[in-house]
Write a protein that holds these residues in place. Structure first.
Motif, short mmCIF file in Angstrom:
data_model
loop_
_atom_site.label_atom_id
_atom_site.label_comp_id
_atom_site.label_asym_id
_atom_site.label_seq_id
_atom_site.Cartn_x
_atom_site.Cartn_y
_atom_site.Cartn_z
N ALA A 1 0.79 -1.23 0.00
CA ALA A 1 0.00 0.00 0.00
C ALA A 1 0.82 1.28 0.00
O ALA A 1 0.34 2.31 -0.41
N LEU A 2 2.05 1.23 0.48
CA LEU A 2 2.82 2.46 0.62
C LEU A 2 4.23 2.25 0.10
O LEU A 2 4.90 1.28 0.45
N LEU A 3 4.67 3.18 -0.73
CA LEU A 3 6.05 3.22 -1.20
C LEU A 3 6.70 4.39 -0.49
O LEU A 3 6.17 5.51 -0.52
N VAL A 4 7.82 4.14 0.18
CA VAL A 4 8.51 5.20 0.91
C VAL A 4 9.95 5.32 0.41
O VAL A 4 10.56 4.33 0.01
N ARG A 5 10.45 6.53 0.46
CA ARG A 5 11.84 6.82 0.10
C ARG A 5 12.54 7.19 1.38
O ARG A 5 12.24 8.22 2.00
N VAL A 6 13.46 6.33 1.84
CA VAL A 6 14.14 6.53 3.12
C VAL A 6 15.65 6.52 2.92
O VAL A 6 16.14 6.15 1.85
N ALA B 1 7.40 -4.66 5.73
CA ALA B 1 8.33 -3.89 4.91
C ALA B 1 9.08 -4.80 3.94
O ALA B 1 9.50 -5.90 4.30
N HIS B 2 9.24 -4.32 2.70
CA HIS B 2 9.93 -5.07 1.65
C HIS B 2 10.75 -4.10 0.81
O HIS B 2 10.32 -2.96 0.59
N HIS B 3 11.87 -4.57 0.32
CA HIS B 3 12.63 -3.75 -0.62
C HIS B 3 11.76 -3.58 -1.88
O HIS B 3 11.19 -4.54 -2.38
N ALA B 4 11.64 -2.37 -2.37
CA ALA B 4 10.77 -2.08 -3.50
C ALA B 4 11.37 -2.57 -4.82
O ALA B 4 12.56 -2.44 -5.06
N VAL B 5 10.49 -3.15 -5.62
CA VAL B 5 10.89 -3.62 -6.95
C VAL B 5 9.91 -3.06 -7.98
O VAL B 5 8.77 -2.73 -7.66
N MET B 6 10.40 -2.94 -9.20
CA MET B 6 9.56 -2.50 -10.32
C MET B 6 9.35 -3.71 -11.23
O MET B 6 10.28 -4.46 -11.49
N ILE C 1 11.34 1.41 -0.20
CA ILE C 1 10.68 0.34 0.55
C ILE C 1 9.18 0.40 0.30
O ILE C 1 8.60 1.49 0.26
N THR C 2 8.57 -0.78 0.15
CA THR C 2 7.11 -0.86 0.13
C THR C 2 6.65 -1.44 1.46
O THR C 2 7.35 -2.25 2.08
N VAL C 3 5.48 -1.00 1.88
CA VAL C 3 4.92 -1.45 3.15
C VAL C 3 3.53 -2.01 2.88
O VAL C 3 2.70 -1.36 2.23
#
Length: 112
Positions: free
Chosen positions: A48-53, A67-72, A83-85
Motif C-alpha cells: 500500500a505504501l512506497l517510501v523513500r528513506v 516492509a519489503h525492498h521495492a521492486v519494479m 521500501i514498500t509497506v
C-alpha cells in the motif's frame, strides 16, 4: 485499480503542516511531494505504501512488519532506500506515522 483513498487521507492528515506539500499521480498511485521530492506514494493492492528513506537505515527498516525492498515490474530493484509497506502493517496510526516520519527525515536532509 485506484490507490487506497482512505490511506491517502491519513497520509494527507499527517503531512498537512508541510509548507510545500503537493500531490501527484505516479507509480500507479498518489505520491506526496515535499520540497519537490517524493516522500511517500500511496499505492494499490497489498503493498500500500512506497517510501523513500535513507538507504543507510534500510536494513533496519526492512525488519519492521510488512516492509519489503521495492521492486519494479519483474523483480527489478528500485535501488537503495526504496521500501514498500503492506497495507496490513499500516492499520495503526503509530505505524503509518513511523513510515512518514522516516521518509520526511530523509527528504528534508538530502540535497538533490
Amino acid at each position: 485499480m485506484a490507490y487506497d483513498e482512505l490511506l491517502a487521507d491519513r497520509v494527507r492528515d499527517i503531512l498537512s503542516e508541510q509548507e510545500s506539500l503537493r500531490e501527484q499521480k505516479m507509480f500507479g498511485g498518489l505520491a506526496f511531494m515535499v520540497r519537490d521530492k517524493m516522500v511517500v506514494c500511496v499505492g494499490t493492492d497489498d503493498r500500500a505504501l512506497l517510501v523513500r528513506v535513507d538507504g543507510v537505515h534500510e536494513p533496519e527498516y526492512l525488519q519492521r512488519d510488512g516492509a519489503h525492498h521495492a521492486v519494479m515490474g519483474r523483480d527489478r530493484s528500485m535501488g537503495r532506500g526504496w521500501i514498500t509497506v503492506d497495507a496490513d502493517a499500516l492499520t495503526s496510526e503509530k505505524a503509518l506515522e513511523f513510515w512518514v516520519a522516516a521518509a520526511l527525515e530523509y527528504n528534508c536532509n538530502r540535497a538533490d
